[in-house]
Design a protein around this motif. Structure first.
Motif, PDB file in Angstrom:
ATOM      1  N   ASP A  18       8.774 -37.191  12.538  1.00  0.00           N
ATOM      2  CA  ASP A  18      10.126 -36.726  12.871  1.00  0.00           C
ATOM      3  C   ASP A  18      11.169 -37.799  12.545  1.00  0.00           C
ATOM      4  O   ASP A  18      12.218 -37.504  11.973  1.00  0.00           O
ATOM      5  CB  ASP A  18      10.223 -36.352  14.352  1.00  0.00           C
ATOM      6  CG  ASP A  18       9.419 -35.114  14.706  1.00  0.00           C
ATOM      7  OD1 ASP A  18       9.028 -34.370  13.778  1.00  0.00           O
ATOM      8  OD2 ASP A  18       9.181 -34.894  15.904  1.00  0.00           O
ATOM      9  N   ILE A  19      10.892 -39.036  12.919  1.00  0.00           N
ATOM     10  CA  ILE A  19      11.838 -40.122  12.618  1.00  0.00           C
ATOM     11  C   ILE A  19      11.993 -40.283  11.111  1.00  0.00           C
ATOM     12  O   ILE A  19      13.111 -40.383  10.594  1.00  0.00           O
ATOM     13  CB  ILE A  19      11.389 -41.445  13.266  1.00  0.00           C
ATOM     14  CG1 ILE A  19      11.674 -41.410  14.764  1.00  0.00           C
ATOM     15  CG2 ILE A  19      12.087 -42.647  12.618  1.00  0.00           C
ATOM     16  CD1 ILE A  19      11.386 -42.682  15.502  1.00  0.00           C
ATOM     17  N   LYS A  20      10.881 -40.330  10.405  1.00  0.00           N
ATOM     18  CA  LYS A  20      10.923 -40.512   8.947  1.00  0.00           C
ATOM     19  C   LYS A  20      11.698 -39.372   8.283  1.00  0.00           C
ATOM     20  O   LYS A  20      12.507 -39.608   7.378  1.00  0.00           O
ATOM     21  CB  LYS A  20       9.504 -40.600   8.386  1.00  0.00           C
ATOM     22  CG  LYS A  20       8.775 -41.861   8.807  1.00  0.00           C
ATOM     23  CD  LYS A  20       7.317 -41.818   8.363  1.00  0.00           C
ATOM     24  CE  LYS A  20       6.543 -42.989   8.922  1.00  0.00           C
ATOM     25  NZ  LYS A  20       5.111 -42.926   8.565  1.00  0.00           N
ATOM     26  N   SER A  21      11.464 -38.144   8.730  1.00  0.00           N
ATOM     27  CA  SER A  21      12.140 -36.991   8.158  1.00  0.00           C
ATOM     28  C   SER A  21      13.647 -37.059   8.393  1.00  0.00           C
ATOM     29  O   SER A  21      14.444 -36.823   7.472  1.00  0.00           O
ATOM     30  CB  SER A  21      11.564 -35.707   8.766  1.00  0.00           C
ATOM     31  OG  SER A  21      12.289 -34.593   8.360  1.00  0.00           O
ATOM     32  N   LYS A  22      14.038 -37.406   9.600  1.00  0.00           N
ATOM     33  CA  LYS A  22      15.468 -37.484   9.920  1.00  0.00           C
ATOM     34  C   LYS A  22      16.137 -38.650   9.174  1.00  0.00           C
ATOM     35  O   LYS A  22      17.290 -38.529   8.740  1.00  0.00           O
ATOM     36  CB  LYS A  22      15.660 -37.591  11.422  1.00  0.00           C
ATOM     37  CG  LYS A  22      15.307 -36.288  12.126  1.00  0.00           C
ATOM     38  CD  LYS A  22      15.456 -36.368  13.609  1.00  0.00           C
ATOM     39  CE  LYS A  22      14.984 -35.136  14.338  1.00  0.00           C
ATOM     40  NZ  LYS A  22      14.862 -33.901  13.650  1.00  0.00           N
ATOM     41  N   ALA A  83      10.502 -48.188  19.785  1.00  0.00           N
ATOM     42  CA  ALA A  83       9.391 -47.892  20.691  1.00  0.00           C
ATOM     43  C   ALA A  83       9.642 -46.529  21.325  1.00  0.00           C
ATOM     44  O   ALA A  83      10.672 -46.324  21.966  1.00  0.00           O
ATOM     45  CB  ALA A  83       9.264 -48.963  21.763  1.00  0.00           C
ATOM     46  N   TYR A  84       8.710 -45.622  21.122  1.00  0.00           N
ATOM     47  CA  TYR A  84       8.856 -44.242  21.600  1.00  0.00           C
ATOM     48  C   TYR A  84       7.970 -43.999  22.820  1.00  0.00           C
ATOM     49  O   TYR A  84       6.750 -44.177  22.756  1.00  0.00           O
ATOM     50  CB  TYR A  84       8.474 -43.272  20.490  1.00  0.00           C
ATOM     51  CG  TYR A  84       8.454 -41.830  20.916  1.00  0.00           C
ATOM     52  CD1 TYR A  84       9.637 -41.119  21.064  1.00  0.00           C
ATOM     53  CD2 TYR A  84       7.260 -41.178  21.181  1.00  0.00           C
ATOM     54  CE1 TYR A  84       9.628 -39.792  21.457  1.00  0.00           C
ATOM     55  CE2 TYR A  84       7.239 -39.854  21.577  1.00  0.00           C
ATOM     56  CZ  TYR A  84       8.423 -39.170  21.713  1.00  0.00           C
ATOM     57  OH  TYR A  84       8.413 -37.856  22.109  1.00  0.00           O
ATOM     58  N   PHE A  85       8.593 -43.609  23.912  1.00  0.00           N
ATOM     59  CA  PHE A  85       7.879 -43.201  25.119  1.00  0.00           C
ATOM     60  C   PHE A  85       8.114 -41.712  25.316  1.00  0.00           C
ATOM     61  O   PHE A  85       9.246 -41.288  25.544  1.00  0.00           O
ATOM     62  CB  PHE A  85       8.399 -43.957  26.351  1.00  0.00           C
ATOM     63  CG  PHE A  85       8.013 -45.395  26.382  1.00  0.00           C
ATOM     64  CD1 PHE A  85       6.867 -45.806  27.043  1.00  0.00           C
ATOM     65  CD2 PHE A  85       8.803 -46.341  25.747  1.00  0.00           C
ATOM     66  CE1 PHE A  85       6.511 -47.152  27.071  1.00  0.00           C
ATOM     67  CE2 PHE A  85       8.452 -47.684  25.769  1.00  0.00           C
ATOM     68  CZ  PHE A  85       7.312 -48.089  26.433  1.00  0.00           C
ATOM     69  N   GLY A  86       7.058 -40.934  25.218  1.00  0.00           N
ATOM     70  CA  GLY A  86       7.172 -39.506  25.423  1.00  0.00           C
ATOM     71  C   GLY A  86       6.598 -39.102  26.772  1.00  0.00           C
ATOM     72  O   GLY A  86       6.205 -39.938  27.578  1.00  0.00           O
ATOM     73  N   GLU A  87       6.527 -37.824  26.992  1.00  0.00           N
ATOM     74  CA  GLU A  87       6.057 -37.282  28.270  1.00  0.00           C
ATOM     75  C   GLU A  87       4.535 -37.089  28.320  1.00  0.00           C
ATOM     76  O   GLU A  87       3.953 -37.059  29.391  1.00  0.00           O
ATOM     77  CB  GLU A  87       6.714 -35.913  28.517  1.00  0.00           C
ATOM     78  CG  GLU A  87       8.204 -35.957  28.640  1.00  0.00           C
ATOM     79  CD  GLU A  87       8.675 -36.319  30.037  1.00  0.00           C
ATOM     80  OE1 GLU A  87       7.841 -36.632  30.900  1.00  0.00           O
ATOM     81  OE2 GLU A  87       9.892 -36.298  30.237  1.00  0.00           O
ATOM     82  N   THR A 130      18.901 -48.340  24.226  1.00  0.00           N
ATOM     83  CA  THR A 130      18.018 -47.332  24.810  1.00  0.00           C
ATOM     84  C   THR A 130      18.650 -45.968  24.587  1.00  0.00           C
ATOM     85  O   THR A 130      19.836 -45.777  24.862  1.00  0.00           O
ATOM     86  CB  THR A 130      17.803 -47.577  26.315  1.00  0.00           C
ATOM     87  OG1 THR A 130      17.179 -48.850  26.501  1.00  0.00           O
ATOM     88  CG2 THR A 130      16.909 -46.498  26.915  1.00  0.00           C
ATOM     89  N   VAL A 131      17.836 -45.047  24.061  1.00  0.00           N
ATOM     90  CA  VAL A 131      18.286 -43.682  23.801  1.00  0.00           C
ATOM     91  C   VAL A 131      17.259 -42.715  24.386  1.00  0.00           C
ATOM     92  O   VAL A 131      16.171 -43.121  24.787  1.00  0.00           O
ATOM     93  CB  VAL A 131      18.477 -43.429  22.281  1.00  0.00           C
ATOM     94  CG1 VAL A 131      19.545 -44.357  21.702  1.00  0.00           C
ATOM     95  CG2 VAL A 131      17.161 -43.598  21.524  1.00  0.00           C
ATOM     96  N   GLU A 132      17.623 -41.438  24.398  1.00  0.00           N
ATOM     97  CA  GLU A 132      16.721 -40.431  24.955  1.00  0.00           C
ATOM     98  C   GLU A 132      16.013 -39.596  23.902  1.00  0.00           C
ATOM     99  O   GLU A 132      15.036 -38.928  24.218  1.00  0.00           O
ATOM    100  CB  GLU A 132      17.484 -39.509  25.908  1.00  0.00           C
ATOM    101  CG  GLU A 132      17.927 -40.225  27.166  1.00  0.00           C
ATOM    102  CD  GLU A 132      18.580 -39.293  28.174  1.00  0.00           C
ATOM    103  OE1 GLU A 132      18.742 -38.085  27.874  1.00  0.00           O
ATOM    104  OE2 GLU A 132      18.924 -39.774  29.266  1.00  0.00           O
ATOM    105  N   THR A 133      16.496 -39.619  22.655  1.00  0.00           N
ATOM    106  CA  THR A 133      15.897 -38.747  21.644  1.00  0.00           C
ATOM    107  C   THR A 133      15.670 -39.494  20.331  1.00  0.00           C
ATOM    108  O   THR A 133      16.311 -40.516  20.051  1.00  0.00           O
ATOM    109  CB  THR A 133      16.802 -37.529  21.341  1.00  0.00           C
ATOM    110  OG1 THR A 133      17.999 -37.989  20.701  1.00  0.00           O
ATOM    111  CG2 THR A 133      17.138 -36.756  22.609  1.00  0.00           C
ATOM    112  N   ILE A 134      14.787 -38.927  19.540  1.00  0.00           N
ATOM    113  CA  ILE A 134      14.536 -39.449  18.195  1.00  0.00           C
ATOM    114  C   ILE A 134      15.811 -39.371  17.364  1.00  0.00           C
ATOM    115  O   ILE A 134      16.133 -40.307  16.626  1.00  0.00           O
ATOM    116  CB  ILE A 134      13.378 -38.660  17.544  1.00  0.00           C
ATOM    117  CG1 ILE A 134      12.049 -39.087  18.201  1.00  0.00           C
ATOM    118  CG2 ILE A 134      13.344 -38.842  16.042  1.00  0.00           C
ATOM    119  CD1 ILE A 134      10.861 -38.255  17.808  1.00  0.00           C
ATOM    120  N   GLU A 135      16.553 -38.280  17.497  1.00  0.00           N
ATOM    121  CA  GLU A 135      17.797 -38.116  16.741  1.00  0.00           C
ATOM    122  C   GLU A 135      18.771 -39.249  17.041  1.00  0.00           C
ATOM    123  O   GLU A 135      19.416 -39.789  16.134  1.00  0.00           O
ATOM    124  CB  GLU A 135      18.452 -36.766  17.061  1.00  0.00           C
ATOM    125  CG  GLU A 135      17.684 -35.567  16.578  1.00  0.00           C
ATOM    126  CD  GLU A 135      16.500 -35.164  17.473  1.00  0.00           C
ATOM    127  OE1 GLU A 135      16.326 -35.717  18.595  1.00  0.00           O
ATOM    128  OE2 GLU A 135      15.735 -34.288  17.037  1.00  0.00           O
TER     129      GLU A 135
END
Length: 146
Positions: A18-22, A83-87, A130-135
């Protein structure tokens, strides 16, 4: 300006894609590197290189030393880290990589949902952004080029 960004985090889903695509959609001149994303190879690499180990603890230790070697080199050669922290998954590796990025003085973008604000408050305080989304993380990278 070409950047290399280390994508720290769990390898169980496709958040890196998703990050690479965006980033590609925005035509950002960024090269992404990451931990070994082939989970089986990551778990087996110690025995693949060093041979059969006497037990699971030794097997894990052999694999982790080689995976840590890879992470250290790729992180140190990177200009920044995300650094991605998901649910969905335990995030021990993400926390370890984020801490290593902070210690190495690498600029760090931390992605974490609102539900993880409290458990990640100290780590978030040490991150540069610090952000909440990949976007939102990709928008931070894009801002470098504006």
């Amino acid at each position: 300006m070409q950047l290399t960004v280390y994508l720290a985090g769990q390898i169980h889903d496709d958040w890196r894609r998703d990050i690479k695509s965006k980033a590609d959609e925005k035509q950002l001149p960024v090269t992404f590197v990451s931990p070994q994303e082939n989970h089986a190879l990551s778990d087996d690499i110690g025995e693949k290189i060093l041979g059969d180990q006497p037990g699971q603890v030794e097997r894990d230790d052999a694999a982790s030393s080689i995976n840590n070697f890879r992470t250290k080199i790729l992180l140190n050669k990177s200009d920044a880290a995300i650094a991605y922290f998901g649910e969905s998954y335990k995030q021990w590796n993400t926390a370890m990589d984020a801490g290593a990025a902070i210690q190495a003085g690498k600029p760090l973008i931390l992605i974490r949902p609102e539900s993880l604000v409290h458990p990640l408050k100290e780590l978030s305080n040490q991150a540069d952004v610090t952000v909440e989304t990949i976007e939102q993380a990709v928008e931070v990278l894009a801002y470098l080029y504006e």
